[in-house]
Design a protein around this motif. Structure first.
Motif, PDB file in Angstrom:
ATOM      1  N   PHE A   1      -6.291   5.377  -4.462  1.00 55.71           N
ATOM      2  CA  PHE A   1      -5.817   6.570  -5.178  1.00 55.71           C
ATOM      3  C   PHE A   1      -4.384   6.831  -4.722  1.00 55.71           C
ATOM      4  O   PHE A   1      -4.120   7.785  -3.993  1.00 55.71           O
TER       5      PHE A   1
ATOM      6  N   TYR B   1      -1.018   8.100  -3.898  1.00 58.00           N
ATOM      7  CA  TYR B   1      -0.504   9.481  -3.996  1.00 58.00           C
ATOM      8  C   TYR B   1      -1.514  10.411  -4.678  1.00 58.00           C
ATOM      9  O   TYR B   1      -1.153  11.315  -5.431  1.00 58.00           O
ATOM     10  N   GLY B   2      -2.799  10.151  -4.407  1.00 59.55           N
ATOM     11  CA  GLY B   2      -3.842  11.016  -4.937  1.00 59.55           C
ATOM     12  C   GLY B   2      -4.108  10.830  -6.419  1.00 59.55           C
ATOM     13  O   GLY B   2      -4.941  11.522  -6.990  1.00 59.55           O
TER      14      GLY B   2
ATOM     15  N   GLY C   1     -17.518   9.700 -16.110  1.00 60.97           N
ATOM     16  CA  GLY C   1     -16.910  10.154 -14.868  1.00 60.97           C
ATOM     17  C   GLY C   1     -16.848   9.030 -13.849  1.00 60.97           C
ATOM     18  O   GLY C   1     -17.043   7.861 -14.181  1.00 60.97           O
ATOM     19  N   TYR C   2     -16.595   9.404 -12.621  1.00 62.58           N
ATOM     20  CA  TYR C   2     -16.497   8.402 -11.556  1.00 62.58           C
ATOM     21  C   TYR C   2     -17.834   7.684 -11.406  1.00 62.58           C
ATOM     22  O   TYR C   2     -18.890   8.313 -11.336  1.00 62.58           O
TER      23      TYR C   2
ATOM     24  N   ARG D   1       0.827  -1.210   0.000  1.00 63.08           N
ATOM     25  CA  ARG D   1       0.000   0.000   0.000  1.00 63.08           C
ATOM     26  C   ARG D   1       0.862   1.261   0.000  1.00 63.08           C
ATOM     27  O   ARG D   1       1.980   1.267   0.523  1.00 63.08           O
ATOM     28  N   ALA D   2       0.310   2.292  -0.603  1.00 57.24           N
ATOM     29  CA  ALA D   2       0.945   3.614  -0.621  1.00 57.24           C
ATOM     30  C   ALA D   2      -0.062   4.583  -0.010  1.00 57.24           C
ATOM     31  O   ALA D   2      -1.213   4.216   0.194  1.00 57.24           O
ATOM     32  N   PRO D   3       0.343   5.811   0.294  1.00 54.60           N
ATOM     33  CA  PRO D   3      -0.661   6.777   0.752  1.00 54.60           C
ATOM     34  C   PRO D   3      -1.786   6.883  -0.281  1.00 54.60           C
ATOM     35  O   PRO D   3      -1.513   7.120  -1.450  1.00 54.60           O
ATOM     36  N   GLY D   4      -3.021   6.674   0.149  1.00 51.71           N
ATOM     37  CA  GLY D   4      -4.153   6.726  -0.779  1.00 51.71           C
ATOM     38  C   GLY D   4      -4.659   5.373  -1.213  1.00 51.71           C
ATOM     39  O   GLY D   4      -5.736   5.267  -1.795  1.00 51.71           O
ATOM     40  N   THR D   5      -3.907   4.318  -0.934  1.00 51.41           N
ATOM     41  CA  THR D   5      -4.431   2.966  -1.192  1.00 51.41           C
ATOM     42  C   THR D   5      -5.592   2.761  -0.242  1.00 51.41           C
ATOM     43  O   THR D   5      -5.465   3.075   0.945  1.00 51.41           O
ATOM     44  N   ASN D   6      -6.720   2.251  -0.747  1.00 50.16           N
ATOM     45  CA  ASN D   6      -7.824   2.116   0.202  1.00 50.16           C
ATOM     46  C   ASN D   6      -8.689   0.877   0.060  1.00 50.16           C
ATOM     47  O   ASN D   6      -9.691   0.739   0.743  1.00 50.16           O
TER      48      ASN D   6
ATOM     49  N   TYR E   1      -2.481  11.898  -8.614  1.00 50.85           N
ATOM     50  CA  TYR E   1      -2.109  13.121  -9.302  1.00 50.85           C
ATOM     51  C   TYR E   1      -1.194  12.732 -10.465  1.00 50.85           C
ATOM     52  O   TYR E   1      -0.607  11.658 -10.469  1.00 50.85           O
TER      53      TYR E   1
ATOM     54  N   ALA F   1     -15.564   0.889  -9.193  1.00 48.74           N
ATOM     55  CA  ALA F   1     -15.627   2.195  -8.543  1.00 48.74           C
ATOM     56  C   ALA F   1     -14.390   2.963  -8.967  1.00 48.74           C
ATOM     57  O   ALA F   1     -13.341   2.858  -8.349  1.00 48.74           O
TER      58      ALA F   1
ATOM     59  N   GLU G   1       7.855   5.371  -8.498  1.00 48.77           N
ATOM     60  CA  GLU G   1       8.589   5.177  -7.255  1.00 48.77           C
ATOM     61  C   GLU G   1       9.025   3.715  -7.121  1.00 48.77           C
ATOM     62  O   GLU G   1      10.153   3.405  -6.748  1.00 48.77           O
TER      63      GLU G   1
END
Lengths: 790, 270
Positions: free
Chosen positions: B59, B61-62, B129-130, B12-17, B64, B162, B74
């Motif tokens: 998401f 790293y967001g 869209g989402y 997981r990375a920041p934003g993994t959910n 982005y 999703a 990374e």
């Protein structure tokens, strides 16, 4: 003379001489510093400094400003209200908390105390829940306002050491087809707000990975100038994780995002009316959200809470760290000293007072015993976020702030949390709505389709699908039912792997009734939230109140508020459903006038075994359909009257004792697995609920309207579209009908028809067909209005 | 190897959910599954300790720049060599949703000639869209994706999607030839389909994102790297299925056969 003088420090720092200031001078000082303090409050502060014989600093006055704001101190709910019948000493104490105290429910664990209400779930697991408003920021910048509203309420849940598992959102907009020409300067078009708010909530909630499982979207003229955004969050924690034990010597640890210039004076802005200048003046008051930052915080806090490394926690929201730190110190009868220069910044240049009150997002405040400090900081670092010890709690009862070694503020905490009590006046306006008169229409099928297509009833799929409601894999009853995506009454979550217990979340909101009678509006909202919860199998219900109101400085808005609070006490108590948390957003006034008095009731129930949960789609041809409850000529504020352009006066009322009995019986029948589908009757009345059950299940209905129990002979259109409270539709198999009727004995119910294979809604009266519509037509009418390309 | 010896690494990375539901599914399968923050993996580089790597949704790293792009870069930089070696050993690597995006961004998928330097496909903005909704996907792989061989070809699975960026696309100038390769190499694994199993043919919302040829999931030519947009882990239990209140409650849902097959394959192969 100039009362405000810059100090000799190299940084921005002002001293204010309050000695013998006149009222005019006080007002001038308030204006110069951009404070929202009233004259009474300024006088209180002046007198306090008089005793202390010292000058005030800008940081100190800003602290008072934040803490005394309506947003932080809830002075209207805590102050006096003068009414023609005498003075009320605190609406909160007199009605809402009293309701909770008198019910004294054994399942309440922590109520009205902390960032969120906390109740028992099962064994040593607790559920925390909070609902917030973020109306003002959303009116200025809908995406950011709504996103940070959600971010804020998630932090409220983190702020009781809980792990967030679900979100709710309830949104109120002006009509999407509102004429651009009629829009006053400074008011943004409902479509723009709608798209922005929905995207904002979706973006934040989806990115942070918390499912949005319940909500509502309401459209009314009254929301054109005052958009309403309620965001809620539910979390889980273990009893032993709920640590509240801050001691002198513990570190003040600020974690998460960096502090910047976004959200300066957010609470002051939220406690004022919106004007055409709001955009220019208050744009910096809207915060900027970064959900990934909060996702990291969430992980770190979960670990810290599991390992019991902190002694206290709170979120940084309205009022910034000034409120978070001072409240924590005061709550534990401590003092605190803080080095503002240690706070990591994201803006190049900030004055100390700005650092102190900035509402930059994704920050949490922890209290950490010295022995755990290193571990705690490492946990945040391992999650790729920051945490910094910025001060220490002590026993002084003072908040002492330093900036690069210079003392820039020293505030006596007791003076901060004992503000002068506000007195408001409540008085009715001599305005009476009248019941309309119009001939009974003959094409009721066409009317039904028009109602299904009205914004308030039409499918909200376009909104719901933009929110992840499946993430975490706990959503057992989803917001939209089955492949036809019908509107479920409530969401059911199965949050624990080793237990079958389910959490049931529902809401009730009837703003149009509030224009006629705020008491019955509140009562109806309570009934609706509970009814929705019961309909899927929820029981042992706790309530949350969220008031969105106009300015409390107008006696008529106050009168409505008093009425609504009365209903919360009387009806809530009759249902034995304690209030466990709440929030108010006042000053929702715009160039178009006040917001409609809007009370959102959120109901949190449990279901002992999730597998007994009931959805609203018809299940099988041949089954019987029952109508529970009595139908009355109650169409005031209804969708039906609205379709004709009327408001009316016959607002739905309710008999709480009868409703409690019938809900109890429904719960018993659900536990006995007798109920195959169940749907609450609300906007659009009986006919709309019948249609929704039919097209969601893909099965027809043959209904004999003569069987509908009404208190008087009703016109057919009134019978079909009345919004009388406490009614539900229930599907039961033929063979279980006798047992079901035995359970329902003593309550008002009748068998009104059967489920059929023919995909049509067939309603009959006196042997004649009065509505006969294909389900495909009904679902099309229902789905089309909000499905149009964006 | 024995089931309880199988070790699964969920990174997981920041934003993994979507990590917890995936972890739960693997643990229910009776294997050892570990959820590890990728920074830790970057330090230990101990991929060798594991038999399966699973990249969950979210998401990272967001998202982005581009979905999955930052995390992929990374990873490339920190454990690129180790990851490549893991794949070349034929061990299963699975990416769901954001995990799929990461596998495309790292060049493992479609991976026509092994790991590519630049992404050979993309998961672009969805047409609507989402969207969070349930879809049906048909397993169309004929056998190259061995880890899914216990799921019969033609099986229809109901799972949720999703995402806002999941429209599988290929570079316009190589579209025909790449698409042909996907079929020729038996790299097609899942396609969005109707209730009767016929292809969605791009029709929304049956195909929820406008993906080329209704592509929901693909594998590399060797079959051991699998990426898909839909979430089998969110359909693992019967009570998560969208119509259990009308069709009856089973213990497991349509996501179960997916995990079951992956584990059975790993048991047999290693």
């Amino acid at each position: 003379m100039n009362r405000i003088v810059r100090s000799s420090q190299a940084f921005e720092h002002y001293l204010i001489d309050l000695l013998n200031t006149s009222d005019a001078e006080l007002k001038e000082i308030g204006k110069t510093l951009g404070l929202g303090l009233s004259l009474q409050e300024l006088q209180y502060i002046r007198d306090h400094y008089l005793i202390k014989e010292k000058k005030a600093t800008d940081v100190e006055l800003q602290t008072y400003d934040q803490t005394f704001s309506e947003h932080c101190s809830h002075k209207t709910f805590k102050g006096y209200v003068k009414t023609p019948d005498g003075t009320i000493n605190g609406l909160l104490k007199t009605y809402i908390r009293k309701e909770t105290e008198e019910i004294n429910a054994p399942w309440c664990y922590s109520v009205f105390e902390d960032n969120a209400g906390i109740v028992d779930l099962v064994d040593d697991t607790l559920v925390a829940i909070k609902v917030e408003t973020h109306n003002h920021p959303s009116a200025i910048e809908p995406f950011g306002g709504a996103a940070t509203g959600l971010g804020g309420v998630i932090r409220d849940i983190l702020g009781v050491w809980a792990s967030p598992i679900a979100c709710t959102d309830v949104l109120c907009f002006g009509p999407l087809n509102y004429s651009y020409e009629k829009l006053p300067e400074g008011v943004k078009h409902p479509t723009y707000l709608f798209n922005g708010v929905v995207d904002g909530i979706g973006s934040y909630g989806n990115s942070i990975g918390i499912p949005t499982v319940n909500g509502a979207t309401v459209f009314d003229d009254d929301y054109t100038g005052n958009v309403v955004v309620y965001a809620g969050c539910v979390g889980l924690l273990k009893k032993d994780e709920y640590v509240k034990n801050v001691k002198s010597g513990d570190y003040v640890v600020l974690a998460g995002g960096r502090t910047g210039l976004d959200g300066i004076h957010g609470v002051t802005f939220a406690s004022a009316e919106l004007t055409k200048e709001s955009e220019a003046i208050s744009r910096p008051a809207v915060q900027v959200g970064n959900p990934i930052e909060e996702e990291k915080l969430k992980r770190a806090i979960k670990q810290i809470s599991e390992e019991h490394l902190g002694s206290g926690i709170t979120d940084i929201g309205g009022g910034g760290i000034s409120c978070g730190i001072c409240e924590t110190a005061d709550k534990y009868d401590l003092g605190v000293s803080v080095d503002l220069d240690k706070i990591p910044l994201k803006a190049a240049k900030m004055a100390p007072w700005e650092i102190w009150i900035s509402e930059s997002q994704e920050r949490m405040l922890l209290a950490v015993p010295p022995k755990n400090l290193e571990k705690v900081i490492k946990i945040f670092k391992d999650e790729q976020t920051e945490a910094t010890a910025i001060g220490k709690y002590d026993q002084t009862g003072l908040a002492k702030l330093n900036y690069h070694g210079v003392k820039i503020a020293e505030i006596e905490l007791k003076s901060l949390f004992n503000p002068p009590k506000t007195t408001r006046t409540a008085n009715k306006l001599a305005k009476k709505s009248v019941e309309p008169e119009f001939p009974e229409p003959n094409n009721l099928g066409l009317i039904l389709k028009k109602l299904l297509a009205s914004y308030n009833i039409a499918s909200k799929e376009k909104v719901v699908r933009r929110y992840d409601h499946e993430v975490k894999g706990q959503t057992v009853v989803k917001p939209l039912q089955g492949w036809n995506s019908g509107p479920n009454n409530a969401a059911v979550l199965k949050p624990l792997e080793k237990s079958d217990v389910g959490i049931v979340i529902s809401s009730g909101l009837n703003p149009r009734y509030g224009k006629i009678d705020p008491y019955w509006m509140a009562a109806s909202s309570i009934d609706e939230a509970i009814r929705n919860n019961v309909a899927v199998g929820g029981r042992r219900i706790s309530l949350l109140d969220n008031f969105t109101w106009g300015s409390p400085e107008y006696p008529d808005r106050m009168d409505a508020l008093v009425e609504a609070c009365k209903a919360c006490y009387e009806i809530g108590k009759a249902y034995n459903t304690p209030f466990i948390s709440g929030k108010d957003s006042l000053y929702n006034e715009s160039p178009l006038g006040p917001v409609a008095p809007t009370l959102l009731i959120t109901a949190l129930g449990i279901i002992p075994n999730y597998s007994n949960a009931v959805t609203m789609d018809l299940k099988k041809a041949g089954n019987k359909l029952y109508l529970i409850g009595e139908t009355k000529k109650e169409l005031g504020g209804s969708e039906y009257y609205n379709l004709h352009g009327y408001l009316g006066s016959s607002v739905p009322k309710l008999d709480a004792l009868k409703a409690v009995q019938s809900y109890q019986n429904i719960t018993d029948a659900i536990d006995s697995k007798l109920i195959l589908s169940c749907h609450d009757i609300s906007e659009g009345g009986l006919a709309v609920a019948l249609a929704e059950m039919a097209f969601t299940g893909g099965l027809g209905l043959n209904i004999n309207l003569n069987k509908v129990l009404a208190n008087e002979k009703l016109r057919l259109d009134f019978l079909l579209f009345s919004e009388s409270n406490s009614r539900m539709l229930v599907e039961v198999s033929e063979e279980n009908s006798v047992t079901f009727e035995k359970i329902m004995d003593g309550t008002t119910y009748s068998s009104i028809g059967v489920v059929t294979k023919i995909p049509r809604l067939d309603l009959n009266y006196d042997g004649k067909t009065v509505v006969d519509e294909a389900l495909s037509e009904l679902i099309k009418a229902w789905k089309t209005p909000l499905e149009a390309p964006r | 190897m024995k089931r309880h010896d199988i070790k699964v690494l969920l990174m997981r990375a920041p934003g993994t959910n979507c990590d917890l539901e995936a972890l739960r599914a693997f643990r229910d399968m009776g294997v050892q599954a570990e959820l590890v923050q990728s920074q830790k993996v970057f330090k230990t580089k101990n991929l060798d300790d594991y038999n399966i790597i699973f990249f969950p949704g979210g998401f990272s790293y967001g998202d982005y720049v581009r979905s999955g792009a930052i995390w992929a870069k990374e990873m490339e930089y920190r454990i690129g060599k180790e990851l490549k070696a893991f794949v070349e050993e034929g061990k299963p690597v699975i990416g769901v949703c954001n995990g799929f995006q990461v596998l495309v961004e790292t060049g493992f998928l479609p991976g026509f000639k092994g790991k590519s330097i630049e992404p050979e496909a993309a998961l672009g903005n969805s047409t609507h869209g989402y969207q969070c909704r349930w879809i049906r996907m048909k397993k169309v792989n004929k056998g190259s994706c061995q880890m899914l061989n216990s799921v019969e070809e033609g099986t229809i699975l109901q799972t949720p999607v999703a995402h806002g960026e999941g429209r599988f696309i290929l570079p316009p100038d190589k579209l025909e030839q790449h698409l042909k390769k996907l079929y020729d190499n038996d790299q097609m694994v899942f396609r969005y389909c109707r209730e009767d199993g016929s292809p969605a043919s791009g029709e929304w919302p049956i195909n929820p994102n406008g993906a080329l040829d209704d592509i929901a999931g693909i594998c590399n030519p060797e079959g051991n790297v699998l990426g898909l947009m839909p979430h089998p882990e969110r359909a693992y239990y019967g009570h998560l299925m969208p119509t259990w209140t009308s069709t009856g409650l089973n213990k497991y849902g349509d996501g179960y056969p997916f995990f079951d097959s992956v584990i059975k394959f790993t048991e047999k192969k290693f």
